[in-house]
Write an enzyme that holds these catalytic residues in place. Structure first.
Site, PDB file in Angstrom:
ATOM      1  N   ASP A 119      -6.577  -3.379  -7.464  1.00 54.25           N
ATOM      2  CA  ASP A 119      -7.130  -4.018  -6.273  1.00 54.25           C
ATOM      3  C   ASP A 119      -7.287  -5.504  -6.547  1.00 54.25           C
ATOM      4  OD1 ASP A 119      -8.319  -3.038  -3.569  1.00 54.25           O
ATOM      5  OD2 ASP A 119      -9.566  -4.709  -4.222  1.00 54.25           O
TER       6      ASP A 119
ATOM      7  N   ARG B 120      -3.906   6.624   0.531  1.00 56.49           N
ATOM      8  CA  ARG B 120      -4.490   7.846   1.098  1.00 56.49           C
ATOM      9  C   ARG B 120      -3.588   8.613   2.044  1.00 56.49           C
ATOM     10  NH1 ARG B 120      -9.973   4.841   2.635  1.00 56.49           N
ATOM     11  NH2 ARG B 120      -8.399   3.228   2.857  1.00 56.49           N
TER      12      ARG B 120
ATOM     13  N   ARG C  79      -7.289  10.914  -6.645  1.00 57.26           N
ATOM     14  CA  ARG C  79      -8.506  10.143  -6.405  1.00 57.26           C
ATOM     15  C   ARG C  79      -9.737  11.055  -6.487  1.00 57.26           C
ATOM     16  NH1 ARG C  79     -12.172   8.533  -3.364  1.00 57.26           N
ATOM     17  NH2 ARG C  79     -12.692   6.463  -2.598  1.00 57.26           N
TER      18      ARG C  79
ATOM     19  N   ARG D 227       0.828  -1.219   0.000  1.00 55.48           N
ATOM     20  CA  ARG D 227       0.000   0.000   0.000  1.00 55.48           C
ATOM     21  C   ARG D 227       0.857   1.262   0.000  1.00 55.48           C
ATOM     22  NH1 ARG D 227      -5.641  -0.722   1.757  1.00 55.48           N
ATOM     23  NH2 ARG D 227      -6.156  -2.587   0.589  1.00 55.48           N
TER      24      ARG D 227
ATOM     25  N   TYR E  23     -14.257 -12.712   0.117  1.00 51.75           N
ATOM     26  CA  TYR E  23     -15.047 -11.548  -0.294  1.00 51.75           C
ATOM     27  C   TYR E  23     -16.232 -11.958  -1.159  1.00 51.75           C
ATOM     28  CZ  TYR E  23     -11.510  -8.441   1.627  1.00 51.75           C
ATOM     29  OH  TYR E  23     -10.675  -7.778   2.483  1.00 51.75           O
TER      30      TYR E  23
HETATM   31  O1  CP3 Z   1       0.156  -1.694  -2.424  1.00 55.19           O
HETATM   32  C1  CP3 Z   1      -0.178  -0.855  -3.267  1.00 55.19           C
HETATM   33  O2  CP3 Z   1       0.207   0.342  -3.233  1.00 55.19           O
HETATM   34  C2  CP3 Z   1      -1.011  -1.307  -4.462  1.00 55.19           C
HETATM   35  C3  CP3 Z   1      -2.418  -1.138  -4.396  1.00 55.19           C
HETATM   36  C4  CP3 Z   1      -3.357  -2.097  -3.661  1.00 55.19           C
HETATM   37  C5  CP3 Z   1      -4.647  -1.679  -3.258  1.00 55.19           C
HETATM   38  N1  CP3 Z   1      -5.332  -2.757  -2.774  1.00 55.19           N
HETATM   39  C6  CP3 Z   1      -5.160  -0.308  -3.395  1.00 55.19           C
HETATM   40  C7  CP3 Z   1      -6.318   0.099  -2.595  1.00 55.19           C
HETATM   41  C8  CP3 Z   1      -3.245  -3.451  -3.336  1.00 55.19           C
HETATM   42  C9  CP3 Z   1      -2.051  -4.369  -3.502  1.00 55.19           C
HETATM   43  C10 CP3 Z   1      -4.501  -3.860  -2.797  1.00 55.19           C
HETATM   44  C11 CP3 Z   1      -4.809  -5.252  -2.382  1.00 55.19           C
HETATM   45  C12 CP3 Z   1      -5.988  -5.528  -1.548  1.00 55.19           C
HETATM   46  N2  CP3 Z   1      -7.256  -5.016  -1.680  1.00 55.19           N
HETATM   47  C13 CP3 Z   1      -6.025  -6.503  -0.536  1.00 55.19           C
HETATM   48  C14 CP3 Z   1      -4.891  -7.413  -0.160  1.00 55.19           C
HETATM   49  C15 CP3 Z   1      -3.833  -6.689   0.578  1.00 55.19           C
HETATM   50  C16 CP3 Z   1      -4.120  -6.507   2.007  1.00 55.19           C
HETATM   51  O3  CP3 Z   1      -4.247  -5.359   2.434  1.00 55.19           O
HETATM   52  O4  CP3 Z   1      -4.158  -7.529   2.713  1.00 55.19           O
HETATM   53  C17 CP3 Z   1      -7.324  -6.521   0.010  1.00 55.19           C
HETATM   54  C18 CP3 Z   1      -7.814  -7.382   1.153  1.00 55.19           C
HETATM   55  C19 CP3 Z   1      -8.098  -5.589  -0.744  1.00 55.19           C
HETATM   56  C20 CP3 Z   1      -9.564  -5.308  -0.606  1.00 55.19           C
HETATM   57  C21 CP3 Z   1      -9.754  -3.870  -0.325  1.00 55.19           C
HETATM   58  N3  CP3 Z   1      -9.676  -2.864  -1.268  1.00 55.19           N
HETATM   59  C22 CP3 Z   1      -9.924  -3.259   0.941  1.00 55.19           C
HETATM   60  C23 CP3 Z   1     -10.069  -4.000   2.254  1.00 55.19           C
HETATM   61  C24 CP3 Z   1      -9.944  -1.873   0.718  1.00 55.19           C
HETATM   62  C25 CP3 Z   1      -9.957  -0.792   1.755  1.00 55.19           C
HETATM   63  C26 CP3 Z   1     -11.239  -0.132   1.990  1.00 55.19           C
HETATM   64  C27 CP3 Z   1     -10.976   1.132   2.811  1.00 55.19           C
HETATM   65  O5  CP3 Z   1     -11.762   2.041   2.619  1.00 55.19           O
HETATM   66  O6  CP3 Z   1      -9.976   1.164   3.555  1.00 55.19           O
HETATM   67  C28 CP3 Z   1      -9.780  -1.653  -0.663  1.00 55.19           C
HETATM   68  C29 CP3 Z   1      -9.719  -0.339  -1.347  1.00 55.19           C
HETATM   69  C30 CP3 Z   1      -8.350   0.125  -1.682  1.00 55.19           C
HETATM   70  N4  CP3 Z   1      -7.484  -0.606  -2.433  1.00 55.19           N
HETATM   71  C31 CP3 Z   1      -7.735   1.371  -1.334  1.00 55.19           C
HETATM   72  C32 CP3 Z   1      -6.471   1.362  -1.920  1.00 55.19           C
HETATM   73  C33 CP3 Z   1      -5.439   2.470  -1.889  1.00 55.19           C
HETATM   74  C34 CP3 Z   1      -8.362   2.507  -0.551  1.00 55.19           C
HETATM   75  C35 CP3 Z   1      -9.560   3.020  -1.253  1.00 55.19           C
HETATM   76  C36 CP3 Z   1      -9.611   4.498  -1.508  1.00 55.19           C
HETATM   77  O7  CP3 Z   1      -8.663   5.136  -2.006  1.00 55.19           O
HETATM   78  O8  CP3 Z   1     -10.704   5.003  -1.275  1.00 55.19           O
END
Ligand code: CP3
Length: 356
Positions: free
Chosen positions: A76, A30, A39, A26, A153
């Site tokens: 994602d 944000r 975003r 990540r 999921y």
């Molecule tokens: O690492 C990186 O910089 C690459 C980007 C990346 C994202 N998601 C961007 C993202 C990666 C590798 C993921 C993987 C991901 N997504 C996982 C596996 C990794 C882990 O954390 O264990 C999982 C479980 C997800 C599912 C998911 N997508 C979740 C739980 C969320 C968060 C929701 C929240 O509001 O916190 C997302 C959304 C997401 N994916 C965000 C980002 C930067 C945040 C959303 C936003 O910008 O509004």
């Protein structure tokens, strides 16, 4: 094309490096004001992820600030079930959700491997564009969720605290759950192979939820499919081989099994020390990790102390050598983390590991 900085790929091949490579799960997100601005321009998370130019921009943002040794595709893990027809959406402040979760054997029978050239084309376009813009500065990591984590999921319909629905399916309809995991594994392999073909130079599988299972259940429903991916994913040979990293939250009990899958790297969280992980994997794989992300809430001096401890813990179990270690956190960063502390961490990894 030759890379200007290949220490991440060298570490995954367990070759000597001038200093330990570092990237952060990540690393785009944000906590960076420039991410929040892009975003906002995209309007939504999926608007950002499905726009290759904007996805490329946010992938590169952390690399402009920090001396990171790898880029990770901005996307994602839930793009794959979305392309399988589940209807991914993000309700504000609630995390990811599916409009059409998979609940019955009939739902599972309808699932098929999505076409990488149409419904996931935007991901491959982002990969090629990022490769072009990186221009060989550092390698690009592509990724997927693990079959088990994606299935969580897909069945729960979103995040879950107790995984009641998918655990019920494992207990009461195990054959149906295996069919779901089989088709999802086929999709994951096709997805990773397509990212590699589009230009990804390393591939990581995120098994975020394997750690919620009892050991015999983990082996049956998560590990078995990670083994299939490591065995079946085409990734070339010799120095051209595209390394695969299996990351799992709570995977410490299974390090021997993971090191035997044939993956090039294993990513660990902070509940196991790197020294113990190195001893138990016996140098068969590179290790990636593993600071508790909360370490970024410490003072700069506190962060430096923890970085040195982790580096030295690995090296002392590896005959004094830093080879075969990719520095990372043990899980992803949070939105409230201080960007200046990330700089302290990245620079400390390079500084301390260069000292010998
Ligand atoms: O690492 C990186 O910089 C690459 C980007 C990346 C994202 N998601 C961007 C993202 C990666 C590798 C993921 C993987 C991901 N997504 C996982 C596996 C990794 C882990 O954390 O264990 C999982 C479980 C997800 C599912 C998911 N997508 C979740 C739980 C969320 C968060 C929701 C929240 O509001 O916190 C997302 C959304 C997401 N994916 C965000 C980002 C930067 C945040 C959303 C936003 O910008 O509004």
């Amino acid at each position: 094309m030759t890379l200007k900085n290949d220490r991440f790929l060298r570490a995954l091949r367990r070759e000597p490096v001038d200093c330990t490579p570092v990237w952060l799960m990540r690393q785009a997100g944000r906590y960076l004001p420039e991410y929040r601005a892009t975003r906002a321009q995209a309007g939504s998370f999926m608007g950002l992820a499905t726009n290759p130019e904007l996805a490329c921009e946010v992938t590169l943002q952390p690399l402009r600030r920090y001396a990171l040794d790898a880029a990770i595709l901005f996307s994602d893990i839930l793009t794959v079930p979305d392309a399988m027809g589940l209807g991914l959406y993000f309700a504000d402040g609630e995390g990811p959700k599916f409009e059409r979760p998979v609940r019955t054997p009939a739902d599972i029978a309808r699932l098929a491997v999505p076409d990488m050239g149409s419904s996931l084309r935007y991901v491959m376009d982002a990969v090629s564009l990022i490769r072009r813009e990186l221009d060989g500065a550092v390698p690009l990591i592509g990724f997927s969720g693990s079959p088990w984590t994606l299935a969580c999921y897909m069945v729960e319909g979103g995040g879950s605290k107790d995984f009641a629905r998918i655990k019920s399916m494992a207990l009461n309809e195990p054959a149906a759950l295996h069919r779901l995991l089989e088709v999802t594994t086929d999709a994951v392999i096709a997805y990773l192979a397509a990212q590699r073909a589009a230009g990804a130079q390393a591939l990581q599988v995120f098994d975020t939820w394997g750690g919620v299972l009892a050991p015999h259940v983990y082996r049956e429903f998560s590990l078995r499919y990670l083994q299939r991916i490591a065995a079946e994913l085409p990734r070339g040979d010799g120095a051209d081989r595209t390394p695969l990293i299996l990351f799992g939250k709570g995977n410490a009990p299974y390090l021997e099994d993971l090191a035997a899958t044939g993956s090039e790297g294993v990513g660990v969280d902070w509940t196991v020390s790197l020294g113990e992980a190195r001893r138990r994997t016996g140098g068969r794989v590179a290790l990636q990790g593993n600071l508790d992300p909360a370490t970024l809430y410490a003072s700069p001096e506190g962060i430096r102390t923890e970085v040195k401890r982790a580096l030295d813990d690995y090296a002392s179990a590896n005959g004094g050598s830093r080879n075969g270690h990719v520095f990372n956190l043990g899980h992803g960063m949070s939105p409230d983390m201080n960007p200046e502390h990330v700089r302290v961490l990245v620079d400390a990894v390079h500084e301390f590991s260069r000292e010998g």
